[in-house]
Design a protein around this motif. Structure first.
Motif, PDB file in Angstrom:
ATOM      1  N   MET A   1      10.744 -28.638  29.202  1.00  0.00           N
ATOM      2  CA  MET A   1      11.358 -27.335  29.137  1.00  0.00           C
ATOM      3  C   MET A   1      10.415 -26.356  28.466  1.00  0.00           C
ATOM      4  SD  MET A   1      15.319 -27.561  28.525  1.00  0.00           S
ATOM      5  CE  MET A   1      16.344 -28.637  29.448  1.00  0.00           C
ATOM      6  N   ASP A   2      10.647 -25.144  28.759  1.00  0.00           N
ATOM      7  CA  ASP A   2       9.830 -24.046  28.265  1.00  0.00           C
ATOM      8  C   ASP A   2      10.149 -23.766  26.799  1.00  0.00           C
ATOM      9  OD1 ASP A   2       9.812 -20.793  28.083  1.00  0.00           O
ATOM     10  OD2 ASP A   2       8.156 -21.585  29.311  1.00  0.00           O
ATOM     11  N   SER A   3       9.163 -23.296  26.039  1.00  0.00           N
ATOM     12  CA  SER A   3       9.385 -23.018  24.610  1.00  0.00           C
ATOM     13  C   SER A   3      10.347 -21.852  24.396  1.00  0.00           C
ATOM     14  CB  SER A   3       8.058 -22.741  23.912  1.00  0.00           C
ATOM     15  OG  SER A   3       7.498 -21.547  24.401  1.00  0.00           O
ATOM     16  N   SER A   4      10.442 -20.947  25.374  1.00  0.00           N
ATOM     17  CA  SER A   4      11.388 -19.830  25.222  1.00  0.00           C
ATOM     18  C   SER A   4      12.829 -20.332  25.223  1.00  0.00           C
ATOM     19  CB  SER A   4      11.176 -18.785  26.318  1.00  0.00           C
ATOM     20  OG  SER A   4      11.478 -19.333  27.579  1.00  0.00           O
ATOM     21  N   PHE A   5      13.100 -21.447  25.928  1.00  0.00           N
ATOM     22  CA  PHE A   5      14.433 -22.039  25.908  1.00  0.00           C
ATOM     23  C   PHE A   5      14.788 -22.505  24.496  1.00  0.00           C
ATOM     24  CE2 PHE A   5      16.932 -25.976  25.972  1.00  0.00           C
ATOM     25  CZ  PHE A   5      18.110 -25.487  26.508  1.00  0.00           C
ATOM     26  N   TYR A   6      13.843 -23.175  23.841  1.00  0.00           N
ATOM     27  CA  TYR A   6      14.086 -23.670  22.486  1.00  0.00           C
ATOM     28  C   TYR A   6      14.251 -22.520  21.489  1.00  0.00           C
ATOM     29  CZ  TYR A   6      12.991 -28.334  24.138  1.00  0.00           C
ATOM     30  OH  TYR A   6      13.000 -29.514  24.804  1.00  0.00           O
ATOM     31  N   ILE A   7      13.460 -21.491  21.647  1.00  0.00           N
ATOM     32  CA  ILE A   7      13.570 -20.334  20.751  1.00  0.00           C
ATOM     33  C   ILE A   7      14.911 -19.634  20.964  1.00  0.00           C
ATOM     34  CG2 ILE A   7      12.633 -18.046  20.247  1.00  0.00           C
ATOM     35  CD1 ILE A   7       9.848 -19.233  20.781  1.00  0.00           C
ATOM     36  N   THR A   8      15.294 -19.422  22.231  1.00  0.00           N
ATOM     37  CA  THR A   8      16.581 -18.786  22.521  1.00  0.00           C
ATOM     38  C   THR A   8      17.745 -19.631  22.005  1.00  0.00           C
ATOM     39  OG1 THR A   8      15.628 -17.784  24.510  1.00  0.00           O
ATOM     40  CG2 THR A   8      18.027 -17.820  24.353  1.00  0.00           C
ATOM     41  N   SER A   9      17.685 -20.934  22.256  1.00  0.00           N
ATOM     42  CA  SER A   9      18.738 -21.837  21.753  1.00  0.00           C
ATOM     43  C   SER A   9      18.793 -21.816  20.242  1.00  0.00           C
ATOM     44  CB  SER A   9      18.491 -23.265  22.234  1.00  0.00           C
ATOM     45  OG  SER A   9      18.533 -23.331  23.620  1.00  0.00           O
ATOM     46  N   GLY A  10      17.623 -21.813  19.618  1.00  0.00           N
ATOM     47  CA  GLY A  10      17.564 -21.767  18.164  1.00  0.00           C
ATOM     48  C   GLY A  10      18.137 -20.481  17.598  1.00  0.00           C
ATOM     49  N   LEU A  11      17.852 -19.361  18.245  1.00  0.00           N
ATOM     50  CA  LEU A  11      18.380 -18.073  17.779  1.00  0.00           C
ATOM     51  C   LEU A  11      19.900 -18.000  17.935  1.00  0.00           C
ATOM     52  CD1 LEU A  11      15.645 -15.584  19.020  1.00  0.00           C
ATOM     53  CD2 LEU A  11      16.124 -16.292  16.671  1.00  0.00           C
ATOM     54  N   ILE A  12      20.400 -18.522  19.048  1.00  0.00           N
ATOM     55  CA  ILE A  12      21.854 -18.540  19.245  1.00  0.00           C
ATOM     56  C   ILE A  12      22.517 -19.412  18.181  1.00  0.00           C
ATOM     57  CG2 ILE A  12      23.688 -19.328  20.807  1.00  0.00           C
ATOM     58  CD1 ILE A  12      21.855 -18.400  23.136  1.00  0.00           C
ATOM     59  N   ALA A  13      21.956 -20.583  17.934  1.00  0.00           N
ATOM     60  CA  ALA A  13      22.504 -21.477  16.905  1.00  0.00           C
ATOM     61  C   ALA A  13      22.389 -20.844  15.520  1.00  0.00           C
ATOM     62  CB  ALA A  13      21.794 -22.825  16.946  1.00  0.00           C
ATOM     63  N   LEU A  14      21.310 -20.106  15.280  1.00  0.00           N
ATOM     64  CA  LEU A  14      21.138 -19.437  13.989  1.00  0.00           C
ATOM     65  C   LEU A  14      22.217 -18.367  13.785  1.00  0.00           C
ATOM     66  CD1 LEU A  14      19.416 -19.097  11.431  1.00  0.00           C
ATOM     67  CD2 LEU A  14      18.066 -17.411  12.695  1.00  0.00           C
ATOM     68  N   VAL A  15      22.479 -17.568  14.800  1.00  0.00           N
ATOM     69  CA  VAL A  15      23.521 -16.546  14.698  1.00  0.00           C
ATOM     70  C   VAL A  15      24.884 -17.204  14.466  1.00  0.00           C
ATOM     71  CG1 VAL A  15      24.781 -14.796  16.025  1.00  0.00           C
ATOM     72  CG2 VAL A  15      22.286 -14.812  16.038  1.00  0.00           C
ATOM     73  N   PHE A  16      25.158 -18.278  15.168  1.00  0.00           N
ATOM     74  CA  PHE A  16      26.425 -18.995  14.983  1.00  0.00           C
ATOM     75  C   PHE A  16      26.515 -19.575  13.569  1.00  0.00           C
ATOM     76  CE2 PHE A  16      29.100 -22.831  15.444  1.00  0.00           C
ATOM     77  CZ  PHE A  16      30.289 -22.197  15.777  1.00  0.00           C
ATOM     78  N   GLY A  17      25.406 -20.141  13.083  1.00  0.00           N
ATOM     79  CA  GLY A  17      25.390 -20.676  11.723  1.00  0.00           C
ATOM     80  C   GLY A  17      25.595 -19.604  10.675  1.00  0.00           C
ATOM     81  N   LEU A  18      24.998 -18.443  10.879  1.00  0.00           N
ATOM     82  CA  LEU A  18      25.201 -17.334   9.940  1.00  0.00           C
ATOM     83  C   LEU A  18      26.639 -16.826   9.991  1.00  0.00           C
ATOM     84  CD1 LEU A  18      21.837 -15.407  10.405  1.00  0.00           C
ATOM     85  CD2 LEU A  18      22.555 -16.797   8.447  1.00  0.00           C
ATOM     86  N   PHE A  19      27.232 -16.824  11.172  1.00  0.00           N
ATOM     87  CA  PHE A  19      28.642 -16.447  11.296  1.00  0.00           C
ATOM     88  C   PHE A  19      29.529 -17.423  10.531  1.00  0.00           C
ATOM     89  CE2 PHE A  19      32.670 -16.773  13.714  1.00  0.00           C
ATOM     90  CZ  PHE A  19      33.159 -15.504  13.456  1.00  0.00           C
ATOM     91  N   LEU A  20      29.270 -18.722  10.669  1.00  0.00           N
ATOM     92  CA  LEU A  20      30.026 -19.722   9.912  1.00  0.00           C
ATOM     93  C   LEU A  20      29.819 -19.557   8.409  1.00  0.00           C
ATOM     94  CD1 LEU A  20      29.551 -23.021  11.972  1.00  0.00           C
ATOM     95  CD2 LEU A  20      31.605 -21.606  11.790  1.00  0.00           C
ATOM     96  N   ALA A  21      28.598 -19.239   8.007  1.00  0.00           N
ATOM     97  CA  ALA A  21      28.311 -19.024   6.583  1.00  0.00           C
ATOM     98  C   ALA A  21      29.089 -17.824   6.054  1.00  0.00           C
ATOM     99  CB  ALA A  21      26.815 -18.827   6.373  1.00  0.00           C
ATOM    100  N   PHE A  22      29.195 -16.774   6.842  1.00  0.00           N
ATOM    101  CA  PHE A  22      29.967 -15.604   6.426  1.00  0.00           C
ATOM    102  C   PHE A  22      31.446 -15.951   6.249  1.00  0.00           C
ATOM    103  CE2 PHE A  22      32.618 -11.946   7.563  1.00  0.00           C
ATOM    104  CZ  PHE A  22      32.279 -11.085   6.526  1.00  0.00           C
ATOM    105  N   ILE A  23      31.998 -16.704   7.186  1.00  0.00           N
ATOM    106  CA  ILE A  23      33.403 -17.111   7.072  1.00  0.00           C
ATOM    107  C   ILE A  23      33.597 -17.996   5.845  1.00  0.00           C
ATOM    108  CG2 ILE A  23      35.263 -18.399   8.185  1.00  0.00           C
ATOM    109  CD1 ILE A  23      34.135 -17.450  10.862  1.00  0.00           C
ATOM    110  N   ALA A  24      32.655 -18.910   5.601  1.00  0.00           N
ATOM    111  CA  ALA A  24      32.733 -19.762   4.411  1.00  0.00           C
ATOM    112  C   ALA A  24      32.693 -18.913   3.147  1.00  0.00           C
ATOM    113  CB  ALA A  24      31.589 -20.776   4.412  1.00  0.00           C
TER     114      ALA A  24
END
Length: 156
Positions: A1-24
């Motif tokens: 797979m292309d590295s842009s896929f991993y970066i995009t997936s990582g950014l989406i997971a990062l935003v989701f993780g930050l959202f969970l951190a805010f709720i916590a």
């Protein structure tokens, strides 16, 4: 797979993780507020008669139903000064509380704005426990999500 896929997936997971951190964080603030009041309950030797001065409506819904809950705002007087306390943790179905209902308010004599309504002590303790459990669970998932997202981003 292309590295842009991993970066995009990582950014989406990062935003989701930050959202969970805010709720916590919001659950942690709720826990700290209630814990601070309950830990000072032994200092609350003053009592006053309070009454429900307002009922705040809260609309709730799920996939099938919509309903309205409400929580009381209690007003009490100490040394000719009026105080109010909003009991958002005591939310019940509409019609449960009566406007003008009387409650016993325990307060700190040196600071009457710090109070507990005696009838709501148990729900407050239960809500405090729920808030810390939710904080721990959400913080765990947020931490894992953020670490794995950073791993995705930096390994690509």
């Amino acid at each position: 797979m292309d590295s842009s896929f991993y970066i995009t997936s990582g950014l989406i997971a990062l935003v989701f993780g930050l959202f969970l951190a805010f709720i916590a964080w919001t659950f942690l603030r709720r826990f700290q507020k209630m814990n601070g009041l309950l830990n000072r309950a032994h200092e609350m030797t003053g009592t006053a008669q309070g009454r429900i001065s307002e009922l705040v409506s809260v609309r709730r819904r799920n996939r099938s139903f919509r309903w309205t809950n409400e929580y009381p705002v209690i007003s009490y007087t100490v040394d000719s000064k009026d105080y109010t306390v909003s009991l958002d943790f005591a939310e019940k179905r509409k019609g449960h509380y009566n406007l003008g209902g009387n409650y016993r308010v325990c307060y700190i004599p040196s600071d009457p704005s710090n109070c507990i309504v005696e009838e709501f002590r148990k729900p407050m303790q239960s809500n405090r426990t729920q808030a810390i459990v939710a904080t721990v669970i959400l913080a765990f998932f947020a931490f894992n999500c953020i670490i794995s997202s950073l791993s995705f981003i930096f390994t690509s």
